[in-house]
Design a protein around this motif. Sequence first.
Motif, PDB file in Angstrom:
ATOM      1  N   VAL A  34       0.836  -1.189  -0.086  1.00  0.00           N
ATOM      2  CA  VAL A  34       0.044  -0.126  -0.084  1.00  0.00           C
ATOM      3  C   VAL A  34       1.006   1.414  -0.102  1.00  0.00           C
ATOM      4  CG1 VAL A  34      -1.728   1.283   1.360  1.00  0.00           C
ATOM      5  CG2 VAL A  34      -1.880  -1.323   1.219  1.00  0.00           C
ATOM      6  N   CYS A  35       0.491   2.201  -0.879  1.00  0.00           N
ATOM      7  CA  CYS A  35       1.623   3.243  -1.215  1.00  0.00           C
ATOM      8  C   CYS A  35       0.578   4.695  -0.826  1.00  0.00           C
ATOM      9  CB  CYS A  35       1.962   3.372  -2.572  1.00  0.00           C
ATOM     10  SG  CYS A  35       3.026   4.778  -2.938  1.00  0.00           S
ATOM     11  N   ARG A  36       1.457   5.629  -0.387  1.00  0.00           N
ATOM     12  CA  ARG A  36       0.498   6.782  -0.261  1.00  0.00           C
ATOM     13  C   ARG A  36      -0.040   7.474  -1.501  1.00  0.00           C
ATOM     14  NH1 ARG A  36      -0.035  10.511   3.330  1.00  0.00           N
ATOM     15  NH2 ARG A  36       1.363   9.354   4.932  1.00  0.00           N
ATOM     16  N   THR A  37       0.412   6.914  -2.606  1.00  0.00           N
ATOM     17  CA  THR A  37      -0.177   7.139  -4.050  1.00  0.00           C
ATOM     18  C   THR A  37      -1.435   6.674  -4.084  1.00  0.00           C
ATOM     19  OG1 THR A  37       2.139   7.413  -5.002  1.00  0.00           O
ATOM     20  CG2 THR A  37       0.177   7.015  -6.436  1.00  0.00           C
ATOM     21  N   ASP A  38      -1.704   5.558  -3.655  1.00  0.00           N
ATOM     22  CA  ASP A  38      -3.083   4.875  -3.584  1.00  0.00           C
ATOM     23  C   ASP A  38      -4.113   5.771  -2.792  1.00  0.00           C
ATOM     24  OD1 ASP A  38      -2.423   2.466  -5.069  1.00  0.00           O
ATOM     25  OD2 ASP A  38      -1.377   1.916  -2.891  1.00  0.00           O
ATOM     26  N   GLY A  56      -3.344  -0.220  -6.428  1.00  0.00           N
ATOM     27  CA  GLY A  56      -2.391  -1.121  -5.844  1.00  0.00           C
ATOM     28  C   GLY A  56      -1.127  -1.253  -6.929  1.00  0.00           C
ATOM     29  N   HIS A  57      -0.109  -0.630  -6.603  1.00  0.00           N
ATOM     30  CA  HIS A  57       0.895  -1.047  -7.823  1.00  0.00           C
ATOM     31  C   HIS A  57       2.443  -1.395  -7.021  1.00  0.00           C
ATOM     32  CE1 HIS A  57       1.229   3.037  -6.053  1.00  0.00           C
ATOM     33  NE2 HIS A  57       2.326   3.004  -5.867  1.00  0.00           N
ATOM     34  N   GLN A  58       2.229  -2.145  -6.151  1.00  0.00           N
ATOM     35  CA  GLN A  58       3.518  -2.956  -5.471  1.00  0.00           C
ATOM     36  C   GLN A  58       3.296  -4.425  -5.441  1.00  0.00           C
ATOM     37  OE1 GLN A  58       5.737  -0.298  -2.658  1.00  0.00           O
ATOM     38  NE2 GLN A  58       3.649   0.104  -2.022  1.00  0.00           N
ATOM     39  N   LEU A 134       8.857  -2.410  -4.413  1.00  0.00           N
ATOM     40  CA  LEU A 134       8.519  -2.055  -5.892  1.00  0.00           C
ATOM     41  C   LEU A 134       8.050  -0.390  -5.961  1.00  0.00           C
ATOM     42  CD1 LEU A 134       6.849  -5.495  -6.475  1.00  0.00           C
ATOM     43  CD2 LEU A 134       8.664  -4.581  -7.764  1.00  0.00           C
ATOM     44  N   CYS A 135       7.880   0.147  -4.838  1.00  0.00           N
ATOM     45  CA  CYS A 135       7.580   1.533  -5.048  1.00  0.00           C
ATOM     46  C   CYS A 135       8.116   2.481  -3.988  1.00  0.00           C
ATOM     47  CB  CYS A 135       6.159   1.875  -4.975  1.00  0.00           C
ATOM     48  SG  CYS A 135       5.850   3.765  -5.717  1.00  0.00           S
ATOM     49  N   ALA A 136       8.030   2.124  -2.704  1.00  0.00           N
ATOM     50  CA  ALA A 136       8.617   2.616  -1.677  1.00  0.00           C
ATOM     51  C   ALA A 136      10.268   2.629  -1.932  1.00  0.00           C
ATOM     52  CB  ALA A 136       8.143   2.015  -0.279  1.00  0.00           C
TER      53      ALA A 136
END
Length: 315
Positions: A34-38, A56-58, A134-136
């Motif tokens: 879970v990313c802040r971008t979500d 969701g992108h990780q 994958l993102c962080a």
Amino acid sequence: MLLQHQREPLRPAELPEPRPGPGQVLILVHACGVCRTDLHVMDGEVRASRLPVVCGHQIVGTVEGSGERVGVPWLGWTCGECRYCRSGRENLCDRARFTGADRDGGFAEYTVADERFCFPIPEEYGDVEAAPLLCAGLIGYRSLRMTGDAERLGLYGFGASAHIVAQVAGHQGRRVFAFTKPGDVDGQAFARELGAEWAGGSDERPPEDLDAAILFAPAGELVPTALAALSKGGTVVCAGIHMTDIPSFPYELLWSERRIRSVANLTRADGEEFLALAPRVPVRTEVETFPLAEANEALDRLRAGSIRGAAVLLA
Ligand SMILES: [Zn+2]
Ligand SMILES: [Zn+2]
């Protein structure tokens, strides 16, 4: 878990199993960070070109058919033809499509992805531990690169990205100074555990001037704060995709060749470089897991800043 309308919680939904198009693979999702971008997509601060959309992108999962374990990042597709793509800057592609905003992402049991944009996952990592890389990890790493050879590095906002960057920066021999929300003593202790030589509130001045600072917190007022903590020639890197407005500040804060820059998205080369480096550091990710059905709880906790390390959903 579907985003039907921005500024509303995600809703559980039954969708047909996605069908891979040409060049795409069908992926059985194991874990998705879970990313802040979500949150920015949900809040309408970042545009989603399709709604409803699965965020969701990780994503870590296995390719149906081959069984290969892959990671799917934010950069889902680029045109390969525009001036950015042709000059090694596919992160800036005019027609880029992003996972979990322009195409369905990983808060689901299955997803499809363009196989050219998937990464093999280093075998040293479990699915859950790999997801935040994958993102962080990736965007954090790109941001760290933009600080050049800065020795004294400030990290503003000690969440999923900073907890990874602190480890990489320490491995590279840099000195890390971590800034949390004022009074967040747990976050400050966490930063020291991960190698920060000093940790304090974002309202505090570091014990010495910084050569660079990376802003992970989406708070524009931290830009002048961080500038004021820089030595001459230092750089402030804004790592987030969205930030509140930056208040005006005296030119003196920028004078003496200080710089402010943003970091946008990632290239596949960033991913290959970082995923090769992570097991050598070795980066250890701290994760808190949630069942897929509790995605909204994970997002609320992220918003409240009460996740230690990264939040990961289990499909
Ligand atoms: Zn392009
Ligand atoms: Zn992200």
